[in-house]
Design a protein around this motif. Sequence first.
Motif, PDB file in Angstrom:
ATOM      1  N   LEU A  80       0.822  -1.207   0.000  1.00 18.07           N
ATOM      2  CA  LEU A  80       0.000   0.000   0.000  1.00 18.07           C
ATOM      3  C   LEU A  80       0.857   1.257   0.000  1.00 18.07           C
ATOM      4  CD1 LEU A  80      -2.723  -0.990   2.630  1.00 18.07           C
ATOM      5  CD2 LEU A  80      -2.786  -1.275   0.140  1.00 18.07           C
ATOM      6  N   SER A  81       0.257   2.355  -0.424  1.00 20.38           N
ATOM      7  CA  SER A  81       0.931   3.651  -0.375  1.00 20.38           C
ATOM      8  C   SER A  81       1.147   4.057   1.074  1.00 20.38           C
ATOM      9  CB  SER A  81       0.095   4.711  -1.088  1.00 20.38           C
ATOM     10  OG  SER A  81      -1.102   4.966  -0.365  1.00 20.38           O
ATOM     11  N   ASP A  82       2.079   4.970   1.304  1.00 22.46           N
ATOM     12  CA  ASP A  82       2.358   5.431   2.663  1.00 22.46           C
ATOM     13  C   ASP A  82       1.114   6.035   3.309  1.00 22.46           C
ATOM     14  OD1 ASP A  82       4.973   4.593   2.493  1.00 22.46           O
ATOM     15  OD2 ASP A  82       5.770   6.568   1.947  1.00 22.46           O
ATOM     16  N   PHE A  83       0.320   6.752   2.526  1.00 24.49           N
ATOM     17  CA  PHE A  83      -0.895   7.359   3.080  1.00 24.49           C
ATOM     18  C   PHE A  83      -1.859   6.289   3.570  1.00 24.49           C
ATOM     19  CE2 PHE A  83      -5.274   8.853   2.637  1.00 24.49           C
ATOM     20  CZ  PHE A  83      -5.242   9.974   3.466  1.00 24.49           C
ATOM     21  N   ASN A  84      -2.082   5.269   2.750  1.00 24.87           N
ATOM     22  CA  ASN A  84      -3.026   4.228   3.146  1.00 24.87           C
ATOM     23  C   ASN A  84      -2.516   3.390   4.314  1.00 24.87           C
ATOM     24  OD1 ASN A  84      -5.116   4.833   1.342  1.00 24.87           O
ATOM     25  ND2 ASN A  84      -4.108   3.739  -0.313  1.00 24.87           N
ATOM     26  N   LYS A  85      -1.205   3.324   4.465  1.00 20.28           N
ATOM     27  CA  LYS A  85      -0.632   2.581   5.596  1.00 20.28           C
ATOM     28  C   LYS A  85      -0.947   3.254   6.933  1.00 20.28           C
ATOM     29  CE  LYS A  85       3.196   0.341   3.176  1.00 20.28           C
ATOM     30  NZ  LYS A  85       4.668   0.334   2.945  1.00 20.28           N
ATOM     31  N   GLY A 139      -4.222   3.626  -4.099  1.00 22.84           N
ATOM     32  CA  GLY A 139      -2.851   3.749  -3.618  1.00 22.84           C
ATOM     33  C   GLY A 139      -2.232   2.414  -3.267  1.00 22.84           C
ATOM     34  N   VAL A 140      -1.837   1.670  -4.287  1.00 19.43           N
ATOM     35  CA  VAL A 140      -1.203   0.365  -4.102  1.00 19.43           C
ATOM     36  C   VAL A 140      -0.130   0.202  -5.173  1.00 19.43           C
ATOM     37  CG1 VAL A 140      -2.996  -0.762  -5.516  1.00 19.43           C
ATOM     38  CG2 VAL A 140      -1.591  -2.133  -3.948  1.00 19.43           C
ATOM     39  N   ASP A 141       1.006  -0.334  -4.798  1.00 18.41           N
ATOM     40  CA  ASP A 141       2.096  -0.619  -5.735  1.00 18.41           C
ATOM     41  C   ASP A 141       1.772  -1.936  -6.429  1.00 18.41           C
ATOM     42  OD1 ASP A 141       4.454  -1.297  -7.056  1.00 18.41           O
ATOM     43  OD2 ASP A 141       5.751  -0.564  -5.445  1.00 18.41           O
ATOM     44  N   TRP A 142       1.060  -1.841  -7.550  1.00 17.00           N
ATOM     45  CA  TRP A 142       0.562  -3.041  -8.207  1.00 17.00           C
ATOM     46  C   TRP A 142       1.695  -3.901  -8.761  1.00 17.00           C
ATOM     47  CZ3 TRP A 142       1.573  -4.026 -13.321  1.00 17.00           C
ATOM     48  CH2 TRP A 142       1.950  -2.948 -14.119  1.00 17.00           C
ATOM     49  N   GLU A 143       2.768  -3.264  -9.204  1.00 18.59           N
ATOM     50  CA  GLU A 143       3.888  -4.041  -9.733  1.00 18.59           C
ATOM     51  C   GLU A 143       4.538  -4.885  -8.633  1.00 18.59           C
ATOM     52  OE1 GLU A 143       5.730  -1.606 -13.426  1.00 18.59           O
ATOM     53  OE2 GLU A 143       5.857  -0.586 -11.489  1.00 18.59           O
ATOM     54  N   LYS A 144       4.668  -4.298  -7.451  1.00 15.91           N
ATOM     55  CA  LYS A 144       5.197  -5.036  -6.309  1.00 15.91           C
ATOM     56  C   LYS A 144       4.258  -6.179  -5.943  1.00 15.91           C
ATOM     57  CE  LYS A 144       6.642  -4.445  -1.473  1.00 15.91           C
ATOM     58  NZ  LYS A 144       6.852  -3.474  -0.369  1.00 15.91           N
ATOM     59  N   ALA A 145       2.963  -5.892  -5.939  1.00 18.07           N
ATOM     60  CA  ALA A 145       1.977  -6.923  -5.600  1.00 18.07           C
ATOM     61  C   ALA A 145       2.022  -8.076  -6.597  1.00 18.07           C
ATOM     62  CB  ALA A 145       0.578  -6.307  -5.558  1.00 18.07           C
ATOM     63  N   GLN A 146       2.202  -7.761  -7.858  1.00 20.62           N
ATOM     64  CA  GLN A 146       2.295  -8.811  -8.883  1.00 20.62           C
ATOM     65  C   GLN A 146       3.423  -9.786  -8.551  1.00 20.62           C
ATOM     66  OE1 GLN A 146      -0.652  -7.551 -11.772  1.00 20.62           O
ATOM     67  NE2 GLN A 146       0.999  -8.788 -12.561  1.00 20.62           N
ATOM     68  N   PHE A 155      -2.565 -11.163 -16.218  1.00 24.41           N
ATOM     69  CA  PHE A 155      -3.465 -10.645 -15.191  1.00 24.41           C
ATOM     70  C   PHE A 155      -2.849  -9.387 -14.595  1.00 24.41           C
ATOM     71  CE2 PHE A 155      -4.552 -15.063 -15.583  1.00 24.41           C
ATOM     72  CZ  PHE A 155      -5.930 -15.099 -15.436  1.00 24.41           C
ATOM     73  N   HIS A 156      -3.688  -8.413 -14.255  1.00 28.42           N
ATOM     74  CA  HIS A 156      -3.205  -7.105 -13.801  1.00 28.42           C
ATOM     75  C   HIS A 156      -3.823  -6.753 -12.450  1.00 28.42           C
ATOM     76  CE1 HIS A 156      -2.173  -2.928 -13.642  1.00 28.42           C
ATOM     77  NE2 HIS A 156      -1.765  -2.862 -14.911  1.00 28.42           N
ATOM     78  N   VAL A 157      -2.980  -6.686 -11.408  1.00 31.88           N
ATOM     79  CA  VAL A 157      -3.448  -6.191 -10.115  1.00 31.88           C
ATOM     80  C   VAL A 157      -3.855  -4.731 -10.281  1.00 31.88           C
ATOM     81  CG1 VAL A 157      -2.756  -5.604  -7.756  1.00 31.88           C
ATOM     82  CG2 VAL A 157      -2.084  -7.807  -8.749  1.00 31.88           C
ATOM     83  N   THR A 158      -4.986  -4.354  -9.708  1.00 30.14           N
ATOM     84  CA  THR A 158      -5.575  -3.050  -9.992  1.00 30.14           C
ATOM     85  C   THR A 158      -5.723  -2.165  -8.762  1.00 30.14           C
ATOM     86  OG1 THR A 158      -6.874  -4.229 -11.656  1.00 30.14           O
ATOM     87  CG2 THR A 158      -7.449  -1.928 -11.256  1.00 30.14           C
ATOM     88  N   THR A 159      -6.404  -2.662  -7.753  1.00 34.40           N
ATOM     89  CA  THR A 159      -6.667  -1.868  -6.544  1.00 34.40           C
ATOM     90  C   THR A 159      -6.468  -2.741  -5.306  1.00 34.40           C
ATOM     91  OG1 THR A 159      -9.029  -2.425  -6.515  1.00 34.40           O
ATOM     92  CG2 THR A 159      -8.377  -0.415  -7.701  1.00 34.40           C
ATOM     93  N   ALA A 160      -6.452  -2.083  -4.158  1.00 35.90           N
ATOM     94  CA  ALA A 160      -6.514  -2.784  -2.874  1.00 35.90           C
ATOM     95  C   ALA A 160      -7.803  -2.363  -2.188  1.00 35.90           C
ATOM     96  CB  ALA A 160      -5.307  -2.441  -2.012  1.00 35.90           C
ATOM     97  N   ILE A 161      -8.309  -3.213  -1.298  1.00 36.50           N
ATOM     98  CA  ILE A 161      -9.570  -2.939  -0.618  1.00 36.50           C
ATOM     99  C   ILE A 161      -9.427  -3.324   0.850  1.00 36.50           C
ATOM    100  CG2 ILE A 161     -12.073  -3.316  -0.629  1.00 36.50           C
ATOM    101  CD1 ILE A 161     -11.591  -4.608  -3.483  1.00 36.50           C
ATOM    102  N   ALA A 162      -9.848  -2.429   1.716  1.00 39.69           N
ATOM    103  CA  ALA A 162      -9.910  -2.726   3.149  1.00 39.69           C
ATOM    104  C   ALA A 162     -11.361  -3.031   3.498  1.00 39.69           C
ATOM    105  CB  ALA A 162      -9.407  -1.535   3.961  1.00 39.69           C
ATOM    106  N   LEU A 163     -11.589  -4.124   4.215  1.00 38.77           N
ATOM    107  CA  LEU A 163     -12.943  -4.559   4.545  1.00 38.77           C
ATOM    108  C   LEU A 163     -13.089  -4.787   6.038  1.00 38.77           C
ATOM    109  CD1 LEU A 163     -11.884  -6.299   1.819  1.00 38.77           C
ATOM    110  CD2 LEU A 163     -14.245  -7.024   1.841  1.00 38.77           C
ATOM    111  N   GLY A 164     -14.262  -4.435   6.554  1.00 41.15           N
ATOM    112  CA  GLY A 164     -14.568  -4.713   7.950  1.00 41.15           C
ATOM    113  C   GLY A 164     -15.964  -4.236   8.293  1.00 41.15           C
ATOM    114  N   TYR A 165     -16.493  -4.727   9.394  1.00 44.07           N
ATOM    115  CA  TYR A 165     -17.811  -4.276   9.850  1.00 44.07           C
ATOM    116  C   TYR A 165     -17.722  -2.823  10.307  1.00 44.07           C
ATOM    117  CZ  TYR A 165     -19.090  -9.204   9.827  1.00 44.07           C
ATOM    118  OH  TYR A 165     -19.340 -10.498   9.444  1.00 44.07           O
TER     119      TYR A 165
END
Length: 205
Positions: A80-85, A139-146, A155-165
């Motif tokens: 994730l980007s520094d902001f999202n971290k 805000g995700v480093d998709w190349e790193k995630a790949q 296949f192309h990583v596109t976004t990250a998602i945070a999930l919770g109640y």
Amino acid sequence: MKDIEEVKLKNSAETDYEILSLLKHRYSPRTFQKKNIENEHLNQLFEAARWSASSNNLQPWRFIYAEKGTGAYQSIFDCLSDFNKKWANNAPLLMLSAYKEKTDDGKENFHALHDLGLCLGSMTVQAQHLGIGLHHMAGVDWEKAQKVFDVPDGFHVTTAIALGYYGGNLDKLTEELQKQEVAKRQRRDAETFAFKGAWNKNKNK
């Protein structure tokens, strides 16, 4: 300590026209309840994604997900980007979205990204019905995630998602993020993007 549920209820969208409550109250939280998403609910999210529309029924979407406390969760977080971290580790589950770039006969699937968006829209509404907030992140480093997740070519990583109640409290956020969390929600007026009959060149922004 201010409960985020109280903030959410007070900060529903002020719509110009009445829309479904699920859409009106949906927003992208940065803090969540401290509990894992139930397996039944997680299955329902993917079932909603499964039945969303796609061009030629190709269903090009793919997901990698992990629960907090696992190595895979940390690996997603590290992409994730520094902001999202600053806040994403509040989520009990992190996810990466991806899409298949070509059709089975090797042609570029121009609509794959569109279909991934439709799929995530369906998942988001289903999540809202279950009291689950999804925060979609560009805000995700998709190349790193790949590389980290050994995503195959095509296949192309596109976004990250945070999930919770929905829930938790604002104390888990920085002062800057607390302000964003309670800020009045705003959107463009529909007339700035929906043009009847012809493109409105006076509204190109």
